[in-house]
Design a protein around this motif. Structure first.
Motif, PDB file in Angstrom:
ATOM      1  N   MET A   1       0.842  -1.192   0.000  1.00 56.29           N
ATOM      2  CA  MET A   1       0.000   0.000   0.000  1.00 56.29           C
ATOM      3  C   MET A   1       0.882   1.249   0.000  1.00 56.29           C
ATOM      4  O   MET A   1       0.695   2.164   0.760  1.00 56.29           O
ATOM      5  CB  MET A   1      -0.897   0.005   1.242  1.00 56.29           C
ATOM      6  CG  MET A   1      -1.825  -1.175   1.322  1.00 56.29           C
ATOM      7  SD  MET A   1      -3.152  -1.136   0.112  1.00 56.29           S
ATOM      8  CE  MET A   1      -4.176   0.158   0.779  1.00 56.29           C
TER       9      MET A   1
ATOM     10  N   SER B   1       1.315   3.402  -2.394  1.00 54.84           N
ATOM     11  CA  SER B   1       0.996   4.287  -3.506  1.00 54.84           C
ATOM     12  C   SER B   1       1.255   5.742  -3.146  1.00 54.84           C
ATOM     13  O   SER B   1       1.014   6.176  -2.035  1.00 54.84           O
ATOM     14  CB  SER B   1      -0.480   4.097  -3.883  1.00 54.84           C
ATOM     15  OG  SER B   1      -0.857   5.022  -4.841  1.00 54.84           O
TER      16      SER B   1
ATOM     17  N   LYS C   1      -5.066  -5.503   2.674  1.00 57.74           N
ATOM     18  CA  LYS C   1      -5.000  -4.204   2.007  1.00 57.74           C
ATOM     19  C   LYS C   1      -6.088  -3.252   2.468  1.00 57.74           C
ATOM     20  O   LYS C   1      -6.007  -2.050   2.245  1.00 57.74           O
ATOM     21  CB  LYS C   1      -5.106  -4.403   0.491  1.00 57.74           C
ATOM     22  CG  LYS C   1      -3.903  -5.147  -0.110  1.00 57.74           C
ATOM     23  CD  LYS C   1      -4.057  -5.348  -1.613  1.00 57.74           C
ATOM     24  CE  LYS C   1      -5.025  -6.468  -1.950  1.00 57.74           C
ATOM     25  NZ  LYS C   1      -4.539  -7.807  -1.571  1.00 57.74           N
TER      26      LYS C   1
ATOM     27  N   LEU D   1      -8.922  -2.824   1.174  1.00 59.27           N
ATOM     28  CA  LEU D   1      -9.517  -2.158   0.019  1.00 59.27           C
ATOM     29  C   LEU D   1     -11.003  -1.906   0.230  1.00 59.27           C
ATOM     30  O   LEU D   1     -11.516  -0.832  -0.124  1.00 59.27           O
ATOM     31  CB  LEU D   1      -9.293  -3.007  -1.232  1.00 59.27           C
ATOM     32  CG  LEU D   1     -10.000  -2.536  -2.502  1.00 59.27           C
ATOM     33  CD1 LEU D   1      -9.539  -1.140  -2.902  1.00 59.27           C
ATOM     34  CD2 LEU D   1      -9.776  -3.532  -3.638  1.00 59.27           C
TER      35      LEU D   1
ATOM     36  N   MET E   1      -5.083   2.241  -8.155  1.00 57.56           N
ATOM     37  CA  MET E   1      -4.312   1.388  -7.259  1.00 57.56           C
ATOM     38  C   MET E   1      -4.636  -0.089  -7.487  1.00 57.56           C
ATOM     39  O   MET E   1      -3.731  -0.938  -7.481  1.00 57.56           O
ATOM     40  CB  MET E   1      -4.592   1.768  -5.808  1.00 57.56           C
ATOM     41  CG  MET E   1      -3.735   1.023  -4.796  1.00 57.56           C
ATOM     42  SD  MET E   1      -4.201   1.404  -3.090  1.00 57.56           S
ATOM     43  CE  MET E   1      -5.722   0.444  -2.942  1.00 57.56           C
ATOM     44  N   VAL E   2      -5.892  -0.399  -7.688  1.00 60.71           N
ATOM     45  CA  VAL E   2      -6.300  -1.786  -7.913  1.00 60.71           C
ATOM     46  C   VAL E   2      -5.616  -2.365  -9.148  1.00 60.71           C
ATOM     47  O   VAL E   2      -5.119  -3.499  -9.134  1.00 60.71           O
ATOM     48  CB  VAL E   2      -7.833  -1.879  -8.057  1.00 60.71           C
ATOM     49  CG1 VAL E   2      -8.251  -3.199  -8.698  1.00 60.71           C
ATOM     50  CG2 VAL E   2      -8.500  -1.733  -6.693  1.00 60.71           C
TER      51      VAL E   2
ATOM     52  N   SER F   1      -2.861  -1.228 -10.703  1.00 61.64           N
ATOM     53  CA  SER F   1      -1.403  -1.134 -10.740  1.00 61.64           C
ATOM     54  C   SER F   1      -0.714  -1.874  -9.585  1.00 61.64           C
ATOM     55  O   SER F   1       0.500  -1.883  -9.501  1.00 61.64           O
ATOM     56  CB  SER F   1      -0.955   0.334 -10.694  1.00 61.64           C
ATOM     57  OG  SER F   1      -1.353   0.950  -9.471  1.00 61.64           O
ATOM     58  N   ARG F   2      -1.497  -2.533  -8.720  1.00 64.20           N
ATOM     59  CA  ARG F   2      -0.912  -3.127  -7.523  1.00 64.20           C
ATOM     60  C   ARG F   2      -0.008  -4.313  -7.861  1.00 64.20           C
ATOM     61  O   ARG F   2      -0.168  -4.945  -8.912  1.00 64.20           O
ATOM     62  CB  ARG F   2      -2.007  -3.554  -6.539  1.00 64.20           C
ATOM     63  CG  ARG F   2      -2.753  -4.821  -6.903  1.00 64.20           C
ATOM     64  CD  ARG F   2      -3.942  -5.033  -5.976  1.00 64.20           C
ATOM     65  NE  ARG F   2      -4.463  -6.372  -6.027  1.00 64.20           N
ATOM     66  CZ  ARG F   2      -5.313  -6.818  -6.948  1.00 64.20           C
ATOM     67  NH1 ARG F   2      -5.745  -6.005  -7.891  1.00 64.20           N
ATOM     68  NH2 ARG F   2      -5.737  -8.073  -6.917  1.00 64.20           N
ATOM     69  N   SER F   3       0.916  -4.595  -6.939  1.00 63.77           N
ATOM     70  CA  SER F   3       1.872  -5.704  -7.135  1.00 63.77           C
ATOM     71  C   SER F   3       1.608  -6.851  -6.183  1.00 63.77           C
ATOM     72  O   SER F   3       2.348  -7.831  -6.172  1.00 63.77           O
ATOM     73  CB  SER F   3       3.299  -5.193  -6.946  1.00 63.77           C
ATOM     74  OG  SER F   3       3.478  -4.676  -5.638  1.00 63.77           O
ATOM     75  N   HIS F   4       0.567  -6.746  -5.338  1.00 62.00           N
ATOM     76  CA  HIS F   4       0.244  -7.821  -4.394  1.00 62.00           C
ATOM     77  C   HIS F   4      -1.208  -7.717  -3.984  1.00 62.00           C
ATOM     78  O   HIS F   4      -1.873  -6.757  -4.327  1.00 62.00           O
ATOM     79  CB  HIS F   4       1.155  -7.778  -3.168  1.00 62.00           C
ATOM     80  CG  HIS F   4       1.039  -6.532  -2.348  1.00 62.00           C
ATOM     81  ND1 HIS F   4       1.624  -5.348  -2.740  1.00 62.00           N
ATOM     82  CD2 HIS F   4       0.393  -6.288  -1.188  1.00 62.00           C
ATOM     83  CE1 HIS F   4       1.363  -4.416  -1.820  1.00 62.00           C
ATOM     84  NE2 HIS F   4       0.619  -4.950  -0.895  1.00 62.00           N
TER      85      HIS F   4
END
Length: 311
Positions: free
Chosen positions: A1, A3, A61, A63, A305-306, A308-311
């Motif tokens: 997180m 970002s 996360k 989210l 963010m959703v 482009s996230r890496s995890h």
């Protein structure tokens, strides 16, 4: 997180300040963690509370609470109702992970970078912890005082119950279990994930919106945003299951392929799935523009963010 997205607001005013999404997110996460810590597993007997807190705190996360809070902010909803709704949807999400990880379902041993609840506490206590978290979610939505108006309480409970039940998350998981080894087309795959994953994400936005009185066009626009975001989340999840390692992902990678589960990657290929996620992002952003709300910067940043996230 981590970002660091800076967004300009949805307005033509040339001197409008930038939106520091990271600062907004950290503030909301801190408030959410404090609330969850205050409410989860308190005074539960026979170490049940310990298993409940293990399942919810110090990981994830968040989210879904962020979507609730961002949507409520966009429509100027009641802050207290929004926080309770955000925590409630997170508890439903957490309970679903506890049950999904058990040997009778996905039989996973790693979640959020630590042993799953049934590994840590045994299957019986994991089952009870999930049950208790589900019940607590609806308790949070119906406080004994008048902090949340009864009409809003009822609406929040209905939205969350529908998203979690047979026409939502539980139904999607049932389709998932029945689809192992089967070839699904895009429409079938979308339906499965719209229930299993998307329903709770869509409910998060709907619950934030329910914290205020809004017009049907606004409600419809934000619903379209949430639908696109829900599918995008699962598409990216499928991509990460292929390309990420366990340390980054916080759970066991490659499980979908090992279990012969249909995914967007198996259907579209890796590049195709990535392209599709970006198409869905544009659909979500267009829906926000269509809402004509004065400030949807947090919702817009969450969509970015959703994808482009890496995890």
């Amino acid at each position: 997180m981590e970002s660091q997205i800076l967004m300009t607001p949805n307005t033509s005013a040339p001197s409008a300040p930038q939106f520091d999404f990271n600062a907004w997110m950290q503030e909301q996460l801190q408030r959410t963690e404090q609330s969850l810590s205050l409410w989860v597993g308190v005074n539960a007997p026979a170490d049940l509370g310990e298993a409940m807190r293990y399942a919810v705190l110090d990981g994830g996360k968040r989210l879904r609470p962020l979507l609730v809070l961002a949507a409520a902010q966009a429509v100027q909803g009641l802050p207290d109702a929004a926080m309770r709704a955000g925590c409630a949807v997170e508890l439903i999400h957490a309970y679903s992970l506890v049950h999904d990880d058990m040997p009778c379902m996905d039989n996973d041993v790693l979640r959020r970078g630590k042993p799953t609840v049934h590994v840590q506490f045994g299957e019986a206590r994991a089952l009870l912890a999930g049950d208790a978290l589900q019940a607590l979610a609806f308790e949070l939505l119906t406080p004994a005082d008048d902090m949340v108006p009864p009409a809003i309480q009822a609406k929040l409970c209905r939205v969350l119950a529908q998203a979690a039940g047979a026409q939502g998350m539980a139904g999607g998981q049932a389709i998932d279990l029945a689809s192992v080894g089967k070839a699904l087309d895009e429409q079938q795959l979308r339906r499965m994930h719209s229930l299993k994953t998307g329903a709770l994400l869509e409910a998060s936005v709907a619950m934030g919106v329910a914290c205020a009185a809004v017009t049907p066009p606004v409600q419809q626009a934000l619903s379209r945003y949430a639908t696109a975001l829900g599918v995008a989340f699962q598409v990216v999840d499928d991509v990460l299951d292929v390309i990420a390692d366990a340390a980054t992902l916080g759970k066991t990678p490659g499980k979908d392929a090992a279990n012969d589960k249909p995914t967007f990657v198996s259907l579209m290929g890796l590049d195709g799935a990535r392209s599709y996620a970006n198409v869905l992002l544009q659909q979500a952003l267009q829906a926000l523009d269509d809402s004509d709300l004065p400030d949807v910067r947090a919702l817009s940043a969450l969509a970015h963010m959703v994808v482009s996230r890496s995890h």
